[in-house]
Design an enzyme around this catalytic site. Structure first.
Site, PDB file in Angstrom:
ATOM      1  N   ASP A 296       0.828  -1.204   0.000  1.00 16.06           N
ATOM      2  CA  ASP A 296       0.000   0.000   0.000  1.00 16.06           C
ATOM      3  C   ASP A 296       0.869   1.263   0.000  1.00 16.06           C
ATOM      4  OD1 ASP A 296      -2.280   1.515   0.035  1.00 16.06           O
ATOM      5  OD2 ASP A 296      -2.622   1.335   2.185  1.00 16.06           O
ATOM      6  N   GLY A 297       0.356   2.314  -0.610  1.00 16.33           N
ATOM      7  CA  GLY A 297       1.026   3.615  -0.554  1.00 16.33           C
ATOM      8  C   GLY A 297       1.601   4.078  -1.877  1.00 16.33           C
TER       9      GLY A 297
ATOM     10  N   ASN B 273     -10.646  -2.637  -6.014  1.00 15.60           N
ATOM     11  CA  ASN B 273      -9.816  -1.835  -6.936  1.00 15.60           C
ATOM     12  C   ASN B 273     -10.462  -1.657  -8.313  1.00 15.60           C
ATOM     13  OD1 ASN B 273      -6.608  -3.055  -5.657  1.00 15.60           O
ATOM     14  ND2 ASN B 273      -7.771  -1.230  -5.098  1.00 15.60           N
TER      15      ASN B 273
END
Ligand code: FPP
Length: 264
Positions: A35-36, A83
């Site tokens: 993540d990120g 997503n």
């Protein structure tokens, strides 16, 4: 015994970190919520896709570190069911990156005798991605040394519902009977046959599970780090493993060395 202690590992080199690892108690299965990527890009004034591209560098680094350490199973959460709600251009780029990753890693999978094992609602992927995913899964399915599980269009709840429905189908046609047992139910999950993750890493400072491997992480040690996924490197893997090795995995039992009488 390695020198596990409360002191910070910050000043140690990568070689030092390697030497601190206890080879006997490495996890058999590491799962990662990567993540990120978006934040990494926006901190640099770049489009989100730049973060995903750099995320691929981190994927390779983690893979190579697992190969080097002999960790047999690595599971990567590459694309969740949720997503699909992202802009189409971002989805398209993620699928292109996945295909690029598979084409680049194909030879290494063979050299390292690594099975590529996709999980999730694969029929939702674009046709070209599906074809490549299935082809590489088939051509590596006989490898048993290592496995790279990639979760694609994956959601933990739908995996469990799907398992329950398939078990009901088997009961209705007489292939299964009696009251449902845990070990029996697990055989209907997409990860059937694999040990549960020992360690789950989530990057970017978020402390949630996001519908990942809900059944399988019942006793998994969870490691949250503020590092954004595109910055995640070998050193970060080693720090996560060292942290994992400090944990006392009790699986609901009393701590080692404590008799039941002492606890009352
Ligand atoms: C989450 O970051 C990351 C993803 C949704 C995709 C992960 C994909 C990759 C690392 C590249 C391809 C991977 C493989 C295995 C080929 P985010 O976009 O949610 O970041 P944000 O929370 O900062 O917005």
């Amino acid at each position: 015994m390695p020198l596990h202690s409360t002191h910070s590992f910050a000043e140690l080199t990568e070689d030092d970190l390697f030497s601190q690892l206890d080879q006997e108690t490495l996890p058999r299965h590491v799962a990662v919520i990567m993540d990120g990527n978006g934040r990494w890009a926006s901190h640099r004034g770049l489009p989100r896709i730049a973060g995903h591209r750099e995320g691929l560098v981190a994927v390779r680094e983690v893979l190579n570190t697992c190969y080097r350490l002999g960790i047999p199973i690595l599971t990567l959460y590459a694309f969740s069911e949720e997503n699909w709600n992202r802009p189409q251009a971002e989805i398209d780029l993620l699928m292109t990156l996945l295909e690029k990753f598979l084409l680049q890693e194909r030879q290494t999978f063979h050299e390292r005798k690594t099975r590529f094992f996709p999980i999730g609602l694969l029929h939702k992927l674009p046709a070209s991605t599906q074809e490549l995913v299935h082809t590489i899964a088939q051509e590596t399915e006989h490898f048993t040394d290592r496995t790279v599980v990639v979760a694609l269009s994956y959601g933990g709840r739908s995996e469990i519902i799907d398992a329950a429905n398939r078990l009901i189908d088997d009961m209705q046609c007489g292939k299964a009977s009696g009251r449902v047992q845990e070990a029996q139910f697990e055989r209907y999950l997409s990860t059937a046959g694999f040990p549960d993750p020992d360690l789950l890493i989530r990057t970017s400072g978020e402390a949630r599970i996001s519908n990942f491997l809900l059944w399988q992480i019942a006793y998994t040690e969870i490691y949250f780090t503020k590092t954004l996924w595109p910055d995640f490197r070998r050193r970060d893997v080693l720090l996560a493993l060292l942290d994992y090795q400090k944990r006392d995995r009790r699986f609901g039992r009393l701590p080692h060395g404590v008799s039941p009488q002492n606890r009352l």
